[in-house]
Design a protein around this motif. Structure first.
Motif, PDB file in Angstrom:
ATOM      1  N   LYS C 218       0.926  -1.074   0.037  1.00  0.00           N
ATOM      2  CA  LYS C 218       0.000  -0.126   0.057  1.00  0.00           C
ATOM      3  C   LYS C 218       0.920   1.374  -0.074  1.00  0.00           C
ATOM      4  N   ARG C 282     -20.783  -8.891   1.790  1.00  0.00           N
ATOM      5  CA  ARG C 282     -21.860  -9.027   0.940  1.00  0.00           C
ATOM      6  C   ARG C 282     -21.423 -10.280  -0.060  1.00  0.00           C
TER       7      ARG C 282
ATOM      8  N   ASN D 237      -9.215  -4.327   7.102  1.00  0.00           N
ATOM      9  CA  ASN D 237     -10.196  -4.809   5.970  1.00  0.00           C
ATOM     10  C   ASN D 237     -11.511  -3.600   6.023  1.00  0.00           C
ATOM     11  N   ASP D 238     -11.835  -3.435   4.760  1.00  0.00           N
ATOM     12  CA  ASP D 238     -12.967  -2.529   4.671  1.00  0.00           C
ATOM     13  C   ASP D 238     -14.059  -3.663   4.644  1.00  0.00           C
ATOM     14  N   MET D 240     -17.899  -5.011   4.060  1.00  0.00           N
ATOM     15  CA  MET D 240     -18.878  -4.433   2.714  1.00  0.00           C
ATOM     16  C   MET D 240     -20.268  -4.583   3.334  1.00  0.00           C
ATOM     17  N   THR D 241     -21.206  -3.837   2.904  1.00  0.00           N
ATOM     18  CA  THR D 241     -22.688  -3.943   3.420  1.00  0.00           C
ATOM     19  C   THR D 241     -23.364  -4.016   2.189  1.00  0.00           C
ATOM     20  N   ALA D 242     -24.463  -4.244   2.219  1.00  0.00           N
ATOM     21  CA  ALA D 242     -25.367  -4.664   0.946  1.00  0.00           C
ATOM     22  C   ALA D 242     -25.308  -3.690  -0.144  1.00  0.00           C
ATOM     23  N   THR D 243     -24.760  -2.551   0.252  1.00  0.00           N
ATOM     24  CA  THR D 243     -24.932  -1.572  -1.057  1.00  0.00           C
ATOM     25  C   THR D 243     -23.332  -1.057  -1.229  1.00  0.00           C
ATOM     26  N   GLY D 244     -22.620  -1.103  -0.239  1.00  0.00           N
ATOM     27  CA  GLY D 244     -21.142  -0.375  -0.643  1.00  0.00           C
ATOM     28  C   GLY D 244     -20.213  -0.962   0.655  1.00  0.00           C
ATOM     29  N   PHE D 245     -19.227  -0.092   1.089  1.00  0.00           N
ATOM     30  CA  PHE D 245     -18.327  -0.446   1.946  1.00  0.00           C
ATOM     31  C   PHE D 245     -18.365   0.278   3.250  1.00  0.00           C
ATOM     32  N   ALA D 246     -18.079  -0.272   4.441  1.00  0.00           N
ATOM     33  CA  ALA D 246     -18.149   0.439   5.802  1.00  0.00           C
ATOM     34  C   ALA D 246     -17.057   1.347   6.049  1.00  0.00           C
ATOM     35  N   HIS D 249     -10.196   2.174   3.896  1.00  0.00           N
ATOM     36  CA  HIS D 249      -8.825   2.090   4.132  1.00  0.00           C
ATOM     37  C   HIS D 249      -8.080   1.909   3.085  1.00  0.00           C
ATOM     38  N   ALA D 250      -8.471   1.132   1.930  1.00  0.00           N
ATOM     39  CA  ALA D 250      -7.804   0.495   0.904  1.00  0.00           C
ATOM     40  C   ALA D 250      -7.688   1.715  -0.353  1.00  0.00           C
ATOM     41  N   LEU D 254      -8.793  -2.616  -4.667  1.00  0.00           N
ATOM     42  CA  LEU D 254      -8.736  -3.900  -4.326  1.00  0.00           C
ATOM     43  C   LEU D 254      -8.211  -5.001  -5.407  1.00  0.00           C
ATOM     44  N   SER D 259     -12.651  -0.251  -6.798  1.00  0.00           N
ATOM     45  CA  SER D 259     -13.749  -0.952  -5.989  1.00  0.00           C
ATOM     46  C   SER D 259     -15.144   0.094  -6.215  1.00  0.00           C
TER      47      SER D 259
END
Lengths: 327, 327, 327, 327
Positions: C218, C282, D237-238, D240-246, D249-250, D254, D259
């Motif tokens: 990174k 997900r 680690n980032d 994931m949620t149903a629609t995106g990322f929480a 950091h990346a 990815l 992403s």
């Protein structure tokens, strides 16, 4: 895809009726003596306006070196060469801007890009070759230091082979609102053995691509070319002697690598597609129509292609020379 | 320089008598259905050992897909294809390992690299084309989905044009310890207009380079090729109609861009340089000598070049198709 | 885009759970002594299964040279290197094949290609680096002949700097179902001045691209890197002496060209994203879910990245060395 | 190696004190609305002479479009952009022409090419970035149509973070005949998922190469960069949620592929090497000597690098966007 070469890379730019044409050369070795006077003579050979056999467009084609040369020597940085367009008669093209000229790239540029600069053929004009020839002159300067010389000659025009016959043939075609093609041969002497990169960078492959990429060229031969198909292997092989070869049917290339013999390439040049005679065509709206191409055109393009073909051969050779250094 | 293409990149590897030949394809679109059975038939067409007209080397040429395919579909990652060499008679070459075979790349490889694998021609062997043909089969699979088909035919062998005459001509040459060449024609149908990248990635330039890069090819023509030099512009231009073209002298390419007509390429193939008749040559120590090339050779290579030329045309087209996506 | 380098071109292929991984090297100079034993030790350094600190996957990673080497010497033709995958536990991945692993490329490969080989990360697996390390070993063989040596060391792991502390830190993370990252430094000694191609092929640019292209990296620093932002110019400039430099804050590169000093690069390696702890994610149907990544993973990837980073540095240097020949 | 990009290729040319600087863009899609007014504002942001914080060199930097645009739209042909150099004080450099300026490329250019244009740093001058910024403006025009925006900000200069502190810090350094560096952050919003070409054309690899290739940049971070080495995988680690990322950091990448999150890059910029304070150095004859660099220099280059870094990010993104079309 406007860049030619791998080690000696030439990027050309410019349209027939735009502000300028030119090129950027990347990868030219440092400390090569270079000034505009090294480039201008080759540009003068290809420029129009010099004879009744060629287009009446009158361009001085004066080259300016924008970068890469410091006090008469190349520095290893990109060499940008610029030629301004001066004698532009764009109005000649207004009348036919919606019609596709047969044998030209009008239809295919429109199909590819959905837009085209119709003035003088835009990018597909022979005027683009100014950049190639300018770069070729730099290449030749380098090659000359290595003892390599490139030259070209007209083999035939519409079946005629002497200058007087050829001139008459061209003038007759011009008078008839028509055009003729011909065959040119380009030769390099002094080339060392070992140039070319099998299997997809073979010297003959590069040469064929370079030559067929010149507008109006429809065929390319290396050495004896199509004539080899009528021979036995025992006739066509070039026997070797203690110091060289007994013949040069191969045109100086074996297995895609130069053999040290003269490199010989021939090209078939089609009749100029711009003719005054009326032709059947289509407009951009899909309607069948007729066209008669006015403007200032060459009734035979072979002689003007010669310096371009020489430049392309020089570019192929300098690229191969520089690529060979590491072995 | 063992990589062909820009968007669909094929890197071939392998020598005639080494452990294996093959290729890596980079840039193949994802989700193309692909398995070994899609590739094997084209390899079978080029493989030796199938007829008295070709080399007696007996290779199964079974292809293994090493990567890039997951459950019958490409994944967008590199596709490595491997074919093991089996029927290797390296001893055939011990006797001539210090002699340069006329018409072959022996001398030029030695000049370039200072070393060469003399067994069966090493890298300069026609066996290298296994990788090209395997890659071409993948390209054809992709093209077929777009409605594009590639095919080839023998136009003539040593002046003969019917299969029976051709067979007799080849067998007669073989009996005489000699060889013959010929002309092949490759055609693509179903090609959309708009393929090719002026000015140095023109479709005809790429095709010419691709074809001239096949061993033994000495000439390339697009459309009517060298025949155009005997015509007037008014004869040679392809007039347009409301829906297409009135003729196809241009071979489907205008200004380096496909016109939507059939793409037609012809190649001149020289007589196989490996002949049993004694020839004058030189050894690696610089002494004049004689050579008679034993081993297992094709007395005429035209038929075996056909699938290679078709593969190269397919590779040029798929590369241009993928490059065209962005416009 | 699976090819690295310009003069010494390496194309890697293969997936984690496919039949094989490997590479093709194009452009390696001829007459370099080379055998499998030159390559195997570096592969052994990166291979898994050797310690409780690394993945339990047990691969012999035996390399086979398929081409380009004749009687112990390179011939200038492509060198294909093959490593078969043996210890494949694809079943480990069936349970999570529809879930995107956080910190991994699962989601982005799916987004890009519309398909992915989910077994062991497919192409995005660290297993792809087998090809890089094999190629790097060939590069190092060449560099060694020129007096250039490449080496790497771990600077820190999760803030710890001694081997004992580092080992404890990693084992603690593993026990917690977690992972840690760290910093590695790679150095080349013996490099001549003059390597690198301004302005877009600068040596530091190539190095940064090469290092950041290693999975999990990174951040990249050349020389003193981010520390320079706290200094005055008068502190940061490396003064010159009659024979060299008074310091090496620059890390051996000035204006993108090597200065003859040691080349120093540091990389930030993120904690391995595969962790046993449950994470929020997900699935491919768009539903929020949890995932706990089983399989055999490294709790810290820094030590296994070292040979990869060394290989990449070697590849950058050999490429620059060969590119420099022409000046 | 003065060409950047694969699908949207930018070749820059020109030296600090030569006739002109500029670029040729090859591969720009056709039918993009474009005029000089789209390019000029970004050039104005990077041009010198605007503040006491930057060099006093006064260049209007007026751009001329030489080709590739027809009636306000790109045509798919090369776009050549030209900026003449006007305010050239070459005499400033006569006094130091034989001395290598510490921290500059003088020594390495001399070592590489055996010649250098010492006037204002020649090709290694920041003035070369005029071509990058002009090309970047065209890239941004294209990206804007796709909903992608690029912006940059100064994170810190010599430890200071507010504009007032930063200004004071720079003026103090200038007064002391010294210079300072800093950190800048560049962000792209609106980027689709799926950009980048594993394994050697990864988006982060391309970004790192692009950023480290800017003069004075010594470190590059993607997302949280070096900070990740102090974290556990479970923190870094980032999810994931149903629609995106929480979290991000990346930094939006990815496995080398975007992403869909914001792309975030940070760069470390060294203190300007040109300082008035006397420094220990060597001349071209190998003698130890002292140098005090006069001329017109920026005491801090961070703010002027911002538009260059934005341009490079834009060039990376447009290249990846066009490369993605085929999948």
């Amino acid at each position: 895809m406007n860049t030619f070469g791998y080690n000696f890379r030439v990027t050309t730019f410019g349209e027939s009726h735009g502000p300028a044409v030119g090129c950027v050369i990347d990868g030219c070795p440092a400390r090569l003596a270079l000034c505009a006077a090294d480039i201008q003579p080759l540009l003068d050979r290809r420029r129009p306006g010099a004879s009744p056999l060629t287009s009446a467009r009158d361009e001085a084609d004066t080259v300016e070196i924008l970068s890469g040369v410091f006090r008469g020597q190349t520095t290893g940085t990109p060499i940008a060469l610029l030629v301004r367009n001066r004698d532009v008669h764009s109005a000649d093209y207004e009348a036919i801007k919606e019609k596709f000229r047969p044998g030209h790239a009008d239809f295919t540029y429109q199909a590819k890009y959905g837009i085209r600069d119709y003035r003088g053929g835009g990018r597909s004009s022979g005027r683009e070759t100014v950049g190639r020839v300018a770069a070729g002159a730099v290449a030749m300067k380098y090659l000359a230091e290595k003892g390599i010389a490139v030259s070209g000659r007209i083999v035939a025009v519409h079946g005629k082979t002497t200058p007087e016959e050829i001139e008459n043939e061209i003038l007759a075609a011009k008078a008839a609102g028509d055009s003729v093609g011909g065959i040119a041969e380009i030769t390099a002497t002094g080339c060392p053995a070992g140039l070319g990169d099998p299997v997809f960078g073979k010297l003959d492959s590069c040469l064929a691509g370079a030559m067929m990429g010149i507008g109006a060229v429809k065929g390319v031969e290396i050495g004896d070319g199509f004539a080899v198909v009528g021979r036995f292997g025992s006739e066509n092989n070039d026997g070797m002697t203690a110091t060289g070869f007994a013949s040069n049917h191969a045109g100086g290339i074996l297995g895609g690598i130069s053999s040290g013999q003269d490199i010989v390439v021939r090209i078939a040049v089609k009749p100029t597609p711009s003719i005054a005679q009326p032709q059947q065509t289509r407009d951009i709206h899909g309607n069948a129509t007729e066209i008669s191409v006015g403007g200032r055109h060459d009734p035979c393009i072979v002689s003007r292609i010669l310096p371009v073909a020489e430049a392309m051969l020089a570019l192929v050779l300098v690229d191969a020379m520089l690529g060979q250094e590491k072995y």
